[in-house]
Design an enzyme around this catalytic site. Structure first.
Site, PDB file in Angstrom:
ATOM      1  CE  LYS A 254      -3.977   2.052   2.357  1.00 11.59           C
ATOM      2  NZ  LYS A 254      -3.670   3.411   2.005  1.00 11.59           N
ATOM      3  NE  ARG A 259      -7.135   4.099  -6.898  1.00  9.62           N
ATOM      4  CZ  ARG A 259      -8.065   3.391  -6.252  1.00  9.62           C
ATOM      5  NH1 ARG A 259      -8.334   3.642  -4.987  1.00  9.62           N
ATOM      6  NH2 ARG A 259      -8.714   2.433  -6.876  1.00  9.62           N
ATOM      7  NE  ARG A 274     -10.426   8.219  -2.260  1.00  7.58           N
ATOM      8  CZ  ARG A 274     -10.187   7.460  -1.211  1.00  7.58           C
ATOM      9  NH1 ARG A 274      -8.949   7.148  -0.887  1.00  7.58           N
ATOM     10  NH2 ARG A 274     -11.161   7.021  -0.469  1.00  7.58           N
ATOM     11  NE  ARG A 436     -15.604   3.059   1.958  1.00  2.86           N
ATOM     12  CZ  ARG A 436     -14.417   3.635   1.900  1.00  2.86           C
ATOM     13  NH1 ARG A 436     -13.320   2.932   2.015  1.00  2.86           N
ATOM     14  NH2 ARG A 436     -14.315   4.929   1.710  1.00  2.86           N
ATOM     15  CE  LYS A 442      -8.784   1.683   4.620  1.00  4.21           C
ATOM     16  NZ  LYS A 442      -9.231   2.998   4.288  1.00  4.21           N
TER      17      LYS A 442
HETATM   18  P1  AMP Z   1      -7.278   4.623   2.272  1.00  2.00           P
HETATM   19  O1  AMP Z   1      -7.002   5.928   1.569  1.00  2.00           O
HETATM   20  O2  AMP Z   1      -6.537   4.476   3.549  1.00  2.00           O
HETATM   21  O3  AMP Z   1      -8.754   4.312   2.345  1.00  2.00           O
HETATM   22  O4  AMP Z   1      -6.676   3.439   1.343  1.00  2.00           O
HETATM   23  C1  AMP Z   1      -7.056   3.261   0.018  1.00  2.00           C
HETATM   24  C2  AMP Z   1      -6.089   4.008  -0.889  1.00  2.00           C
HETATM   25  O5  AMP Z   1      -4.809   3.401  -0.865  1.00  2.00           O
HETATM   26  C3  AMP Z   1      -6.464   3.943  -2.351  1.00  2.00           C
HETATM   27  O6  AMP Z   1      -7.432   4.886  -2.676  1.00  2.00           O
HETATM   28  C4  AMP Z   1      -5.140   4.231  -3.037  1.00  2.00           C
HETATM   29  O7  AMP Z   1      -5.000   5.638  -3.170  1.00  2.00           O
HETATM   30  C5  AMP Z   1      -4.106   3.773  -2.042  1.00  2.00           C
HETATM   31  N1  AMP Z   1      -3.280   2.630  -2.503  1.00  2.00           N
HETATM   32  C6  AMP Z   1      -1.951   2.545  -2.303  1.00  2.00           C
HETATM   33  N2  AMP Z   1      -1.452   1.405  -2.804  1.00  2.00           N
HETATM   34  C7  AMP Z   1      -2.492   0.739  -3.361  1.00  2.00           C
HETATM   35  C8  AMP Z   1      -2.611  -0.521  -4.037  1.00  2.00           C
HETATM   36  N3  AMP Z   1      -1.571  -1.318  -4.238  1.00  2.00           N
HETATM   37  N4  AMP Z   1      -3.863  -0.875  -4.470  1.00  2.00           N
HETATM   38  C9  AMP Z   1      -4.939  -0.070  -4.250  1.00  2.00           C
HETATM   39  N5  AMP Z   1      -4.875   1.109  -3.612  1.00  2.00           N
HETATM   40  C10 AMP Z   1      -3.669   1.518  -3.161  1.00  2.00           C
END
Ligand code: AMP
Length: 574
Positions: A254, A259, A274, A436, A442
């Site tokens: 991650k 994004r 995003r 979602r 994650k």
């Molecule tokens: P969060 O922002 O904490 O909800 O986590 C989701 C975000 O992680 C996604 O919107 C992406 O911007 C980011 N992300 C980073 N690495 C990845 C990956 N390998 N696959 C999907 N999302 C990722």
């Protein structure tokens, strides 16, 4: 359609709190809109462009104030005073048109078409004198407006309509107006919106081609789809077991950047965030990298742009030092010196999905979309000096769902390399825009909440304009007794909680500058957040990323708040 009719609708929408009533009002209007439908679906939310369009009106509050002064004959100083009382230039415009000395020219009643088309001319004004032309154009509309019309012309120009219509209400109204209503109709409109991000397309298709037409809507180059969202896995092994399909889960780093959805249509390359803002101009280095890395002519990629220090960006992946998001965000906002900033804050694009290759891949399983990535992308090494970003496929491993120790190892490896955690993915899952759905998880370390003191505050914009919704927070320095700011809070509270907070904070005001107030430090809040970052912006040298209000700590005094030492320790531990 006369603009007065739309204004009457705005007032009816503003007068009711009931979303059902708003939905019915809008559905009736959409059903009768005829040729104005595409204008109305945007104007009823105060928009002039679909969410992703790179056009912005570019009208500042200052220009609008000047336009109100010009059209009404009221001087700027009293207008400014009224503005700081009400916080809404729309109300100021209505008052000025009502009370100003200038004769309003009712010769040509405003139409929806004229307001819409005139405001859309504003971004086209360029170069010397463009600011004056914007003022004249808005003033031209206001000179023909009655007070109520003036209120909404101004609010539309500034992008704050304040009638309480969200995306969900527009979606439901389209379903009621053109489909048979009910949950399935709403779902069909929702899905179409998530794929197109454009209510104009969705409304027109629903009206002209019904449900079958909506189902046909798909990814189109140049028009971003909403990104698929992740849920949280409490721990890595459980997460792997949850997403595994046919005994296999995909585990990826991650990355901590932002994004991006990259659309390649021959030489025409667009990069969306995003939130679907177009940031192509801010990332010429990524555009060059994509030109080198991506072979087929028509592709959409999903990934994360990560900033690295210029000294380490060229190293092997494990040796690179990621930049804090705060630093990288300077690139997103940048309008000048773009190439120089790109050299200072070089990035690598880590792509993890392929949504389109000569046609939509949204319903293909992830493993197949991943395979396409291998066909489409050739890795490009970053060359900050020549203005080329890095571009590569996100680091991942296929893991057996019943033997998840490998995923835990990958997680530690990701953290060691300075990344945020891991993503766990179901290899059989389709891409579900905007959803979602538990097929994308994650996992990252969580941070302990902090108790912090409110030091300053600012009144919110929009619906909460009478409430102190933006709160600056400080931690305690036991050596000096000072409070050192660590960030600004603006989410997490209900209206009722914010009202209570405002009531107590207003008794503590020791100074006021416009809509900002200086406070005697007394109120302590418990706040959660995703991360601590170094930041020159705040006195503590740190900033909370994504802070959210949890509760008010009535029993704590400022001296009981968390200390700067605690903040430093937490920063070091993440
Ligand atoms: P969060 O922002 O904490 O909800 O986590 C989701 C975000 O992680 C996604 O919107 C992406 O911007 C980011 N992300 C980073 N690495 C990845 C990956 N390998 N696959 C999907 N999302 C990722």
């Amino acid at each position: 359609m006369e603009y007065a009719d739309l204004v009457a609708l705005y007032e009816r929408l503003a007068a009711t709190e009931s979303t059902n009533e708003k939905r019915t009002l809008l559905a009736t209007q959409f059903a009768d809109a005829g040729e104005q439908l595409h204008r109305l679906v945007l104007l009823t939310r105060g928009r002039l462009y679909p969410a992703y369009d790179r056009e912005e009106l570019g009208v500042s509050s200052q220009s609008v104030l000047a336009a109100i002064a010009k059209a009404s004959g009221v001087a700027e100083t009293p207008l400014r005073d009224r503005w700081s009382e009400t916080g809404d230039l729309g109300d100021v415009a209505a008052w000025a048109v009502e009370n100003g000395g200038q004769q309003t020219l009712f010769s040509a009643p405003l139409t929806v078409e004229r307001v819409h088309d005139t405001l859309r001319e504003l971004p086209g004004f360029d170069g010397a004198g463009s600011q004056d032309r914007r003022v004249d154009t808005v003033a031209g509309l206001l000179s023909n407006a009655d007070p109520e019309e003036a209120r909404y012309v101004v609010r539309t120009a500034l992008g704050h309509l304040r009638v309480g219509v969200g995306e969900g209400t527009i979606r439901d109204a389209i379903a009621d107006a053109f489909l048979e209503g009910g949950d399935e109709a709403v779902d069909a409109v929702e899905r179409a919106y998530q794929v197109t991000t454009d209510f104009q397309v969705v409304a027109r298709t629903a009206r002209d081609d019904g449900r079958p037409g909506l189902e046909q809507l798909s990814v189109e180059l140049g028009r971003p789809v909403q990104v698929m969202l992740a849920e949280t896995a409490e721990d890595v092994p459980d997460g792997v077991a949850e997403v595994a399909a046919d005994g296999v889960a995909l585990c990826e780093y991650k990355y901590d950047g932002f994004r991006v959805q990259i659309h390649v249509d021959g030489d025409d390359i667009s990069i969306f965030t995003r939130r679907l803002e177009d940031v192509t101009e801010q990332f010429p280095d990524v555009v060059r990298a994509v030109q080198e890395a991506v072979t087929p002519a028509r592709v959409v990629l999903d990934g994360e742009l990560v900033g690295y220090t210029p000294e380490t960006v060229g190293a092997e992946p494990q040796g690179r030092e990621p930049l804090a998001f705060q630093q990288l965000s300077r690139r997103i906002k940048r309008e000048s010196d773009i190439e120089a900033t790109a050299r200072e804050l070089p990035v690598v694009g880590h792509v993890f999905d392929c949504l389109y290759e000569d046609g939509s891949l949204l319903s293909a399983p992830l493993r197949e979309r991943r395979d396409r990535l291998d066909d489409v992308v050739t890795a490009v090494s970053p060359e900050p000096d020549t203005g080329i970003a890095g571009f590569e496929i996100a680091h991942f491993r296929r893991m057996p769902g019943d033997e998840p120790t490998g995923a835990s190892e990958l997680y530690r490896e990701a953290l060691d390399a300075g990344h945020e955690g891991v993503m766990l993915k179901n290899p059989e899952a389709a891409y579900q825009p905007g959803r979602r759905v538990g097929r994308l998880l994650k996992h990252k370390p969580t941070m302990e909440p902090l108790d912090l003191v409110v030091t300053r505050a600012q009144y919110s914009e929009g619906r909460r304009s009478q409430l102190l919704g933006r709160l600056f927070l400080g931690c305690y320095d036991p050596e000096t007794g000072d409070l050192l700011e660590v960030g600004r809070l603006s989410t997490g509270y209900t209206d009722e909680e914010l009202q209570q907070l405002t009531d107590s904070l207003e008794t503590l005001v020791i100074g006021q500058d416009g809509r900002r107030v200086e406070l005697e430090p007394s109120v302590v809040l418990e706040v959660e957040y995703e991360e601590l970052q170094e930041s020159p912006e705040y006195g503590s040298g740190y900033a909370l990323r994504f802070p959210r209000y949890l509760r008010t700590r009535d029993t704590l005094a400022p001296e009981d708040a968390d200390t700067i030492d605690r903040v430093e320790t937490l920063y070091e531990s993440q």
